[in-house]
Design a protein around this motif. Structure first.
Motif, PDB file in Angstrom:
ATOM      1  N   MET A   1      45.477  37.815  33.122  1.00  0.00           N
ATOM      2  CA  MET A   1      45.372  39.515  33.412  1.00  0.00           C
ATOM      3  C   MET A   1      46.808  39.840  33.043  1.00  0.00           C
ATOM      4  N   LYS A   2      46.905  40.922  32.249  1.00  0.00           N
ATOM      5  CA  LYS A   2      48.413  41.312  31.930  1.00  0.00           C
ATOM      6  C   LYS A   2      48.170  43.082  31.819  1.00  0.00           C
ATOM      7  N   LYS A   3      49.585  43.272  31.819  1.00  0.00           N
ATOM      8  CA  LYS A   3      49.910  44.876  31.756  1.00  0.00           C
ATOM      9  C   LYS A   3      49.034  45.505  30.388  1.00  0.00           C
ATOM     10  N   ASN A   4      48.532  46.638  30.885  1.00  0.00           N
ATOM     11  CA  ASN A   4      47.621  47.376  29.683  1.00  0.00           C
ATOM     12  C   ASN A   4      46.199  46.989  29.635  1.00  0.00           C
ATOM     13  N   ASP A   5      45.784  45.575  30.100  1.00  0.00           N
ATOM     14  CA  ASP A   5      44.589  45.099  30.247  1.00  0.00           C
ATOM     15  C   ASP A   5      43.318  46.307  30.845  1.00  0.00           C
ATOM     16  N   LEU A   6      42.463  46.243  29.945  1.00  0.00           N
ATOM     17  CA  LEU A   6      41.308  47.250  31.091  1.00  0.00           C
ATOM     18  C   LEU A   6      40.159  46.372  31.532  1.00  0.00           C
ATOM     19  N   VAL A   7      40.103  46.376  32.681  1.00  0.00           N
ATOM     20  CA  VAL A   7      39.172  45.219  33.584  1.00  0.00           C
ATOM     21  C   VAL A   7      38.304  46.118  34.381  1.00  0.00           C
ATOM     22  N   ASP A  25      40.002  37.035  39.881  1.00  0.00           N
ATOM     23  CA  ASP A  25      40.162  35.522  39.887  1.00  0.00           C
ATOM     24  C   ASP A  25      41.161  35.432  41.356  1.00  0.00           C
ATOM     25  N   GLY A  26      40.689  36.094  42.221  1.00  0.00           N
ATOM     26  CA  GLY A  26      41.512  35.870  43.528  1.00  0.00           C
ATOM     27  C   GLY A  26      42.690  36.752  43.624  1.00  0.00           C
ATOM     28  N   LEU A  27      42.841  37.461  42.723  1.00  0.00           N
ATOM     29  CA  LEU A  27      44.243  38.217  42.860  1.00  0.00           C
ATOM     30  C   LEU A  27      43.851  39.797  43.151  1.00  0.00           C
ATOM     31  N   THR A  28      44.690  40.117  44.085  1.00  0.00           N
ATOM     32  CA  THR A  28      44.271  41.585  44.721  1.00  0.00           C
ATOM     33  C   THR A  28      45.089  42.451  43.722  1.00  0.00           C
ATOM     34  N   VAL A  29      43.988  43.502  43.289  1.00  0.00           N
ATOM     35  CA  VAL A  29      44.392  44.546  42.662  1.00  0.00           C
ATOM     36  C   VAL A  29      44.457  45.975  43.161  1.00  0.00           C
ATOM     37  N   PHE A  30      45.441  46.649  43.367  1.00  0.00           N
ATOM     38  CA  PHE A  30      45.492  47.888  44.020  1.00  0.00           C
ATOM     39  C   PHE A  30      45.336  49.194  42.940  1.00  0.00           C
ATOM     40  N   HIS A  43      42.914  50.321  34.616  1.00  0.00           N
ATOM     41  CA  HIS A  43      44.012  50.039  33.664  1.00  0.00           C
ATOM     42  C   HIS A  43      44.940  49.400  34.286  1.00  0.00           C
ATOM     43  N   ILE A  44      45.544  48.212  34.033  1.00  0.00           N
ATOM     44  CA  ILE A  44      46.261  47.297  34.710  1.00  0.00           C
ATOM     45  C   ILE A  44      47.917  47.895  34.373  1.00  0.00           C
ATOM     46  N   LEU A  45      48.570  48.231  35.349  1.00  0.00           N
ATOM     47  CA  LEU A  45      49.766  48.932  34.939  1.00  0.00           C
ATOM     48  C   LEU A  45      50.927  47.900  35.286  1.00  0.00           C
ATOM     49  N   LYS A  46      50.891  46.905  36.179  1.00  0.00           N
ATOM     50  CA  LYS A  46      51.684  45.997  36.569  1.00  0.00           C
ATOM     51  C   LYS A  46      51.192  44.647  37.285  1.00  0.00           C
ATOM     52  N   VAL A  47      51.779  43.553  36.760  1.00  0.00           N
ATOM     53  CA  VAL A  47      51.255  42.453  37.466  1.00  0.00           C
ATOM     54  C   VAL A  47      52.006  41.520  38.166  1.00  0.00           C
ATOM     55  N   LYS A  48      52.074  41.357  39.363  1.00  0.00           N
ATOM     56  CA  LYS A  48      53.150  40.530  40.159  1.00  0.00           C
ATOM     57  C   LYS A  48      52.387  39.062  40.517  1.00  0.00           C
ATOM     58  N   SER A  49      53.206  38.275  41.112  1.00  0.00           N
ATOM     59  CA  SER A  49      52.506  36.806  41.458  1.00  0.00           C
ATOM     60  C   SER A  49      51.382  37.060  42.232  1.00  0.00           C
TER      61      SER A  49
END
Ligand code: SAH
Length: 449
Positions: A1-7, A25-30, A43-49
């Motif tokens: 998953m990366k910035k600007n992906d639509l999921v 995939d186990g990653l929490t998305v706010f 719309h993914i704005l930022k991905v952290k670890s």
């Protein structure tokens, strides 16, 4: 998953900030402004670890708890978190948050009473509006979330309608009298904030202007305009001087330009004088319910009650009829002045108010062999100093400690410290003192084991 992906995302939880929580995939998305039960394209704005942040691109299936937002300043203004969520659901989210904090951070599982909610409209009795020029336009409203950009808010639904009317009148006053407005970056300009307080029972109103300066041009005209909105209810107009380059709204010095410099309200049957610098609960009706619960937990009959972080003395005074003695401690001198005045106003002779830091004053009491039977603490968000908890649990050793808190996470942290010092968190009750916002008030009863 990366910035600007639509999921595609199913929202499985909601935070106190009013964000939906999903998992990829186990990653929490706010996801901003989502709610449990929504199915969205995010719309993914930022991905952290450890997590990612997103906004809603499209709602595929709305949650049953989703409602139409009816405020044009939401979510930009940053004040409300839950305007897209049904109020009943908001209450459940808050109740669960308190329970989870107490369990996970506090390692305590008290009997949790059902959350109490009242009206979501016009419940506040205080508003502090920042004033600024933005792109050549005068703005009076609230700071946008995580920023110092002022968003206009002509009709905040959490405030009494008359506050909004007064804001419009104040805008006219500024523009027609060429009054300068504070610019934070340059630390120039006069008017920083306009601040209203309303006494719910008596209807009395106080207006306070926070100035980067010592004089308001056309002061009499300002008072006339405020009177045109509030009429006879305007009891006090005050200038507050704040000449520092700071985020803090109020300076230390006030000058009354109309009336007495305070208003008087009635809380739990007690008359209370409130000055501009004193803390006063913003939701009067809910505060009465909270204080009733505090008395139920404290069982003050015939006892010496120590009310730490007492503000204008209101919690202690609400128990002064039944307690043997009330001792209140508070760090703001003006609030202690109000508290002493309030004791007199209500003819209580069994109360003492002391200005000082709660932890230091408690230590002094112990050294002077003053031992309360019950301790009430109502600290600011950061919670209690560990030294204070030690003094209470190891030196005073009261049967009961009542802890009133506006931050469930620091409350939970402190309950854990009390637990280690043999105080069990027996009961907890949650009061929605601040509907539609991320804030919630909790009270717990800790008993000596
Ligand atoms: N119990 C009061 C006020 C609660 S708000 C009421 O119900 O109205 C918390 C209060 O703690 C504020 O009045 C604040 O000025 C005061 N305060 C903050 N830090 C303090 C400290 N270190 N010692 C004593 N009081 C403090």
């Amino acid at each position: 998953m990366k910035k600007n992906d639509l999921v595609n995302l199913e929202i499985i939880d909601t935070t106190l900030q009013g964000a939906g929580v999903g998992k990829i995939d186990g990653l929490t998305v706010f996801v901003d402004s989502a709610v449990t039960g929504d199915i969205v394209v995010a719309h993914i704005l930022k991905v952290k670890s450890n997590c990612a942040f997103a906004k809603i691109h499209e709602i595929i299936m709305p949650s049953n708890d989703r409602i139409e937002n009816n405020c044009k300043s939401f979510p930009q203004c940053g004040g409300c978190s839950f305007r897209h969520i049904d109020y009943k659901k908001e209450l459940l989210i808050k109740e669960l948050n308190v329970k989870n904090n107490l369990k996970r951070i506090g390692t305590v599982e008290p009997e949790l009473e059902p959350i109490v909610g009242l009206t979501e409209q016009g419940y506040r009795n205080k508003a502090q509006y920042p004033v600024a020029f933005d792109n050549g336009q005068l703005k009076i409203g609230f700071f946008a979330g995580h920023s110092h950009r002022v968003v206009d808010c002509d009709e905040c639904q959490l405030q009494p309608a008359e506050f909004s009317e007064a804001v419009l009148k104040f805008k006219e006053f500024i523009l027609e009298n060429n009054i300068s407005v504070y610019n934070e970056a340059e630390h120039k300009g006069l008017v920083r904030h306009i601040y209203f307080r309303k006494a719910n029972v008596t209807g009395e109103i106080m207006v306070c202007l926070c100035l980067n300066g010592k004089e308001l041009p056309n002061q009499a005209e300002f008072i006339r305009r405020m009177q045109s909105v509030f009429g006879e209810n305007l009891k006090s107009a005050v200038l507050n001087f704040n000449l520092d380059k700071t985020n803090v709204i109020m300076g230390q010095e006030c000058k009354t330009i109309y009336g007495d410099g305070f208003i008087t309200d009635i809380l739990c049957g007690v008359k209370v004088r409130i000055s501009p610098l004193s803390f006063y609960q913003v939701n009067h009706d809910m505060a009465e319910k909270l204080y009733k619960k505090a008395a139920e937990y404290a069982e003050p009959n015939g006892k010496t009650v120590l009310d730490l972080y007492c503000g204008a003395g209101t919690i202690g005074l609400s128990m002064a009829n039944s307690a043997k003695k009330i001792i209140g401690v508070e760090i703001i001198p003006e609030a202690i002045e109000d508290a002493k005045h309030n004791a007199e106003l209500n003819s209580f002779t069994n109360v003492d108010f002391i200005c000082g830091d709660a932890a230091n004053t408690a230590k002094d009491f112990n050294e002077n062999n003053i031992k309360p039977d019950v301790v009430i603490v109502d600290p600011p968000r950061k919670g209690c100093e560990i030294e204070l908890i030690r003094t209470i649990a190891e030196d005073f050793k009261p049967d009961r400690v009542v802890y009133v808190s506006c931050d469930p996470s620091t409350l939970a942290r402190d309950c854990k410290v009390f637990k280690e010092l043999n105080y069990k968190t027996v009961k907890a009750a949650t009061f929605d003192m601040f509907p539609r916002t991320r804030h919630v008030e909790t009270i717990v009863c800790l008993c000596k084991q």
